[in-house]
Design a protein around this motif. Structure first.
Motif, PDB file in Angstrom:
ATOM      1  N   ASP A  56      17.321  -2.491 -25.449  1.00  0.00           N
ATOM      2  CA  ASP A  56      18.426  -1.767 -26.083  1.00  0.00           C
ATOM      3  C   ASP A  56      18.802  -2.396 -27.421  1.00  0.00           C
ATOM      4  O   ASP A  56      19.889  -2.189 -27.945  1.00  0.00           O
ATOM      5  CB  ASP A  56      19.645  -1.719 -25.163  1.00  0.00           C
ATOM      6  N   PHE A  57      17.877  -3.185 -27.995  1.00  0.00           N
ATOM      7  CA  PHE A  57      18.083  -3.894 -29.256  1.00  0.00           C
ATOM      8  C   PHE A  57      17.098  -3.354 -30.291  1.00  0.00           C
ATOM      9  O   PHE A  57      16.132  -2.665 -29.954  1.00  0.00           O
ATOM     10  CB  PHE A  57      17.888  -5.398 -29.064  1.00  0.00           C
ATOM     11  N   ASP A  58      17.336  -3.651 -31.556  1.00  0.00           N
ATOM     12  CA  ASP A  58      16.456  -3.171 -32.621  1.00  0.00           C
ATOM     13  C   ASP A  58      15.047  -3.737 -32.460  1.00  0.00           C
ATOM     14  O   ASP A  58      14.876  -4.941 -32.219  1.00  0.00           O
ATOM     15  CB  ASP A  58      16.990  -3.589 -33.993  1.00  0.00           C
ATOM     16  N   ILE A  59      14.045  -2.864 -32.584  1.00  0.00           N
ATOM     17  CA  ILE A  59      12.650  -3.309 -32.502  1.00  0.00           C
ATOM     18  C   ILE A  59      11.872  -2.728 -33.680  1.00  0.00           C
ATOM     19  O   ILE A  59      12.261  -1.716 -34.269  1.00  0.00           O
ATOM     20  CB  ILE A  59      11.980  -2.903 -31.173  1.00  0.00           C
ATOM     21  N   THR A  60      10.772  -3.387 -34.010  1.00  0.00           N
ATOM     22  CA  THR A  60       9.930  -2.928 -35.107  1.00  0.00           C
ATOM     23  C   THR A  60       8.633  -2.305 -34.613  1.00  0.00           C
ATOM     24  O   THR A  60       8.064  -1.445 -35.266  1.00  0.00           O
ATOM     25  CB  THR A  60       9.617  -4.098 -36.062  1.00  0.00           C
ATOM     26  N   LYS A  61       8.172  -2.757 -33.433  1.00  0.00           N
ATOM     27  CA  LYS A  61       6.967  -2.143 -32.871  1.00  0.00           C
ATOM     28  C   LYS A  61       6.881  -2.403 -31.384  1.00  0.00           C
ATOM     29  O   LYS A  61       7.561  -3.287 -30.842  1.00  0.00           O
ATOM     30  CB  LYS A  61       5.702  -2.670 -33.558  1.00  0.00           C
ATOM     31  N   CYS A  62       6.039  -1.623 -30.713  1.00  0.00           N
ATOM     32  CA  CYS A  62       5.601  -1.890 -29.348  1.00  0.00           C
ATOM     33  C   CYS A  62       4.094  -2.117 -29.394  1.00  0.00           C
ATOM     34  O   CYS A  62       3.396  -1.616 -30.285  1.00  0.00           O
ATOM     35  CB  CYS A  62       5.914  -0.734 -28.415  1.00  0.00           C
TER      36      CYS A  62
ATOM     37  N   GLY B 203      13.910 -16.605 -47.006  1.00  0.00           N
ATOM     38  CA  GLY B 203      14.049 -16.015 -45.677  1.00  0.00           C
ATOM     39  C   GLY B 203      14.611 -14.607 -45.726  1.00  0.00           C
ATOM     40  O   GLY B 203      14.875 -13.984 -44.687  1.00  0.00           O
ATOM     41  N   ARG B 204      14.781 -14.065 -46.928  1.00  0.00           N
ATOM     42  CA  ARG B 204      15.381 -12.740 -47.097  1.00  0.00           C
ATOM     43  C   ARG B 204      14.408 -11.644 -46.638  1.00  0.00           C
ATOM     44  O   ARG B 204      13.227 -11.673 -46.954  1.00  0.00           O
ATOM     45  CB  ARG B 204      15.731 -12.530 -48.570  1.00  0.00           C
ATOM     46  N   VAL B 205      14.938 -10.690 -45.884  1.00  0.00           N
ATOM     47  CA  VAL B 205      14.157  -9.524 -45.475  1.00  0.00           C
ATOM     48  C   VAL B 205      14.223  -8.494 -46.596  1.00  0.00           C
ATOM     49  O   VAL B 205      15.281  -7.941 -46.894  1.00  0.00           O
ATOM     50  CB  VAL B 205      14.686  -8.925 -44.167  1.00  0.00           C
ATOM     51  N   ILE B 206      13.086  -8.258 -47.233  1.00  0.00           N
ATOM     52  CA  ILE B 206      13.010  -7.327 -48.351  1.00  0.00           C
ATOM     53  C   ILE B 206      12.933  -5.886 -47.861  1.00  0.00           C
ATOM     54  O   ILE B 206      13.466  -4.963 -48.482  1.00  0.00           O
ATOM     55  CB  ILE B 206      11.783  -7.643 -49.227  1.00  0.00           C
ATOM     56  N   TYR B 207      12.265  -5.715 -46.731  1.00  0.00           N
ATOM     57  CA  TYR B 207      12.063  -4.362 -46.191  1.00  0.00           C
ATOM     58  C   TYR B 207      11.895  -4.456 -44.687  1.00  0.00           C
ATOM     59  O   TYR B 207      11.270  -5.392 -44.171  1.00  0.00           O
ATOM     60  CB  TYR B 207      10.813  -3.729 -46.813  1.00  0.00           C
ATOM     61  N   GLN B 208      12.477  -3.488 -43.975  1.00  0.00           N
ATOM     62  CA  GLN B 208      12.268  -3.409 -42.533  1.00  0.00           C
ATOM     63  C   GLN B 208      12.373  -1.959 -42.093  1.00  0.00           C
ATOM     64  O   GLN B 208      13.274  -1.230 -42.517  1.00  0.00           O
ATOM     65  CB  GLN B 208      13.282  -4.257 -41.766  1.00  0.00           C
ATOM     66  N   ASN B 209      11.456  -1.534 -41.258  1.00  0.00           N
ATOM     67  CA  ASN B 209      11.465  -0.189 -40.709  1.00  0.00           C
ATOM     68  C   ASN B 209      11.481  -0.318 -39.192  1.00  0.00           C
ATOM     69  O   ASN B 209      10.556  -0.879 -38.595  1.00  0.00           O
ATOM     70  CB  ASN B 209      10.237   0.596 -41.177  1.00  0.00           C
ATOM     71  N   LYS B 210      12.523   0.200 -38.581  1.00  0.00           N
ATOM     72  CA  LYS B 210      12.699   0.022 -37.137  1.00  0.00           C
ATOM     73  C   LYS B 210      12.131   1.207 -36.360  1.00  0.00           C
ATOM     74  O   LYS B 210      12.169   2.348 -36.826  1.00  0.00           O
ATOM     75  CB  LYS B 210      14.183  -0.158 -36.820  1.00  0.00           C
ATOM     76  N   LEU B 211      11.615   0.903 -35.188  1.00  0.00           N
ATOM     77  CA  LEU B 211      11.093   1.926 -34.291  1.00  0.00           C
ATOM     78  C   LEU B 211      12.256   2.484 -33.474  1.00  0.00           C
ATOM     79  O   LEU B 211      12.982   1.737 -32.824  1.00  0.00           O
ATOM     80  CB  LEU B 211      10.040   1.321 -33.361  1.00  0.00           C
TER      81      LEU B 211
ATOM     82  N   TYR C 167       4.457  -7.427 -38.303  1.00  0.00           N
ATOM     83  CA  TYR C 167       4.411  -6.161 -37.560  1.00  0.00           C
ATOM     84  C   TYR C 167       3.597  -5.091 -38.307  1.00  0.00           C
ATOM     85  O   TYR C 167       4.009  -3.942 -38.405  1.00  0.00           O
ATOM     86  CB  TYR C 167       5.822  -5.638 -37.318  1.00  0.00           C
ATOM     87  N   ASN C 168       2.461  -5.491 -38.864  1.00  0.00           N
ATOM     88  CA  ASN C 168       1.608  -4.572 -39.636  1.00  0.00           C
ATOM     89  C   ASN C 168       2.314  -4.013 -40.867  1.00  0.00           C
ATOM     90  O   ASN C 168       1.967  -2.934 -41.355  1.00  0.00           O
ATOM     91  CB  ASN C 168       1.105  -3.421 -38.752  1.00  0.00           C
ATOM     92  N   GLY C 169       3.287  -4.754 -41.368  1.00  0.00           N
ATOM     93  CA  GLY C 169       4.003  -4.320 -42.566  1.00  0.00           C
ATOM     94  C   GLY C 169       5.353  -3.715 -42.292  1.00  0.00           C
ATOM     95  O   GLY C 169       6.039  -3.286 -43.217  1.00  0.00           O
ATOM     96  N   GLY C 170       5.769  -3.684 -41.041  1.00  0.00           N
ATOM     97  CA  GLY C 170       7.080  -3.128 -40.704  1.00  0.00           C
ATOM     98  C   GLY C 170       8.230  -3.987 -41.183  1.00  0.00           C
ATOM     99  O   GLY C 170       9.377  -3.531 -41.239  1.00  0.00           O
ATOM    100  N   CYS C 171       7.928  -5.228 -41.555  1.00  0.00           N
ATOM    101  CA  CYS C 171       8.953  -6.146 -42.035  1.00  0.00           C
ATOM    102  C   CYS C 171       8.349  -7.036 -43.124  1.00  0.00           C
ATOM    103  O   CYS C 171       7.304  -7.639 -42.917  1.00  0.00           O
ATOM    104  CB  CYS C 171       9.484  -7.004 -40.885  1.00  0.00           C
ATOM    105  N   ILE C 172       8.999  -7.079 -44.281  1.00  0.00           N
ATOM    106  CA  ILE C 172       8.547  -7.912 -45.403  1.00  0.00           C
ATOM    107  C   ILE C 172       9.579  -9.012 -45.625  1.00  0.00           C
ATOM    108  O   ILE C 172      10.766  -8.734 -45.797  1.00  0.00           O
ATOM    109  CB  ILE C 172       8.392  -7.100 -46.700  1.00  0.00           C
ATOM    110  N   ILE C 173       9.117 -10.266 -45.628  1.00  0.00           N
ATOM    111  CA  ILE C 173      10.019 -11.403 -45.747  1.00  0.00           C
ATOM    112  C   ILE C 173       9.619 -12.280 -46.927  1.00  0.00           C
ATOM    113  O   ILE C 173       8.437 -12.601 -47.110  1.00  0.00           O
ATOM    114  CB  ILE C 173      10.009 -12.243 -44.458  1.00  0.00           C
ATOM    115  N   GLU C 174      10.596 -12.670 -47.710  1.00  0.00           N
ATOM    116  CA  GLU C 174      10.408 -13.611 -48.811  1.00  0.00           C
ATOM    117  C   GLU C 174      10.548 -15.027 -48.247  1.00  0.00           C
ATOM    118  O   GLU C 174      11.613 -15.408 -47.764  1.00  0.00           O
ATOM    119  CB  GLU C 174      11.468 -13.357 -49.881  1.00  0.00           C
ATOM    120  N   CYS C 175       9.475 -15.796 -48.283  1.00  0.00           N
ATOM    121  CA  CYS C 175       9.473 -17.098 -47.624  1.00  0.00           C
ATOM    122  C   CYS C 175      10.442 -18.099 -48.258  1.00  0.00           C
ATOM    123  O   CYS C 175      11.029 -18.925 -47.559  1.00  0.00           O
ATOM    124  CB  CYS C 175       8.063 -17.681 -47.600  1.00  0.00           C
TER     125      CYS C 175
END
Length: 277
Positions: free
Chosen positions: A147-153, A80-88, A69-77
Motif C-alpha cells: 500500500d506504499f509507493d512503488i516503481t516496479k514489480c 542524493g536528489r531524485v531528478i525523476y521518478q515514475n510510480k507504478l 528500476y530500468n530508468g523509473g528513477c533518476i538520482i544525482e549521486c
C-alpha cells in the motif's frame, strides 16, 4: 567525437561473473571521470542494489548518476536528489497478482532496503535478493501489504513460464504498462514509457548533452533500447545475439575486462579526439 558520458548496465556488463567490478575496469572508469567524463549506472536493480557500485566508482565525488528500476528513477549521486521518478499505480497490483497466482512464479517489489515477495519464493527470487544485497520478506497478503509507493514489480520463474506470462500480461496491459524481460527468468513490470533509453534521454536533457556524446554498454534484453539510442551502443560478447544485433560494436566479455579494454583502445587510436581517456 568527444564522448562526455558513459551509461553502464551493471549485471553481466560492469560486473564480472562474481558480481565484482574488476580493478582494471574500476581504474579505467575513474580515470575517465577524473578527465571530465560522467558515469551513469543504468540498471533494472532498485536503488539500494546499485549504491555499492556507485560508491566503488566514486560517483558521488565525480558527479555521476543512477538510473534505477530500468530508468523509473533518476538520482544525482552528488546530492542524493531524485531528478525523476515514475510510480507504478497500485491499482495494477491486484490485477497482476490475480493472473499470476496459479503460475509457478514469484512476484516482488521494493520497500526501503527490503524486497517484498509474494505468491512463492524460488531460486530466482533468492537470486534477486542476493545480487541486490537486500533482505527478502515474503508476504502471504502481498496485495494488501503493498500500500506504499512503488516503481516496479518483478516476476521470477523458469524461462518458459516467464515467456508465457510475458505474452499474457502484454495482451492485457501492453497499452498501459511496460512489460519486458531483463533476463530469461525475470519479467519487469513498470509504468508505460519507462525504459533505459527514455530515462537516458531525460538525463541528457538535464545535462544539456546530445545522445551522440554518449556511449552505452549492456548485455541484457532491457539494454537494447539504450544501445540503439546512444551515439555508440556497445554490447558485451557475453550478450545474446538479439542484444548484439542492436549494438554498433561488440566488446569483450564482462569476465575479460571488456569495458576497460575497449575504452583504452578508443582513447589511443579509434577516437583520437577522446582526450579524456
Amino acid at each position: 567525437m568527444l564522448f562526455r558520458l558513459i551509461a553502464l548496465d551493471i549485471d553481466g556488463t560492469l560486473t564480472n561473473s562474481k558480481k565484482i567490478i574488476s580493478e582494471k575496469t574500476k581504474e579505467q572508469l575513474i580515470k575517465y571521470q577524473k578527465n571530465g567524463g560522467t558515469i551513469v549506472l543504468a540498471s533494472g536493480r532498485p536503488t539500494q542494489g546499485i549504491l555499492p557500485y556507485a560508491k566503488t566508482l566514486r560517483l558521488r565525488e565525480y558527479g555521476g548518476y543512477i538510473l534505477a528500476y530500468n530508468g523509473g528513477c533518476i538520482i544525482e549521486c552528488a546530492t542524493g536528489r531524485v531528478i525523476y521518478q515514475n510510480k507504478l499505480s497500485l491499482s495494477y497490483v491486484p490485477e497482476i497478482f490475480n493472473i499470476i497466482k496459479n503460475f509457478p512464479v514469484g512476484i516482488n517489489t521494493y520497500q526501503g532496503d527490503k524486497i517484498i515477495a509474494g505468491n512463492q519464493i524460488n531460486k530466482y527470487t533468492e537470486l534477486e535478493a542476493r545480487i541486490n544485497g537486500m533482505e527478502l520478506v515474503f508476504r502471504d497478503n502481498f496485495v494488501e501489504y503493498v500500500d506504499f509507493d512503488i516503481t516496479k514489480c518483478l516476476l521470477h520463474g523458469e524461462p518458459e513460464v516467464i515467456n508465457e506470462l510475458e505474452k499474457i500480461l502484454n495482451d492485457k496491459f501492453g497499452n498501459e504498462l511496460g512489460i519486458f524481460k531483463s533476463e530469461p527468468f525475470f519479467l519487469e513490470i513498470v509504468p508505460k514509457d519507462i525504459d533505459k533509453a527514455k530515462s537516458l534521454s531525460r538525463l541528457l536533457k538535464v545535462l544539456s548533452l546530445h545522445k551522440d556524446e554518449c556511449i552505452a554498454f549492456g548485455d541484457g534484453f532491457n539494454d537494447i533500447s539504450m544501445l540503439k539510442y546512444a551515439g555508440l551502443g556497445i554490447a558485451m560478447s557475453n550478450a545474446s545475439d538479439a542484444v548484439k544485433k542492436s549494438a554498433d560494436y561488440v566488446a569483450g566479455s564482462n569476465d575479460e575486462d571488456g569495458i576497460a579494454v575497449l575504452l583504452s583502445k578508443m582513447g589511443r587510436s579509434v577516437f583520437p579526439s577522446l582526450a579524456m581517456l
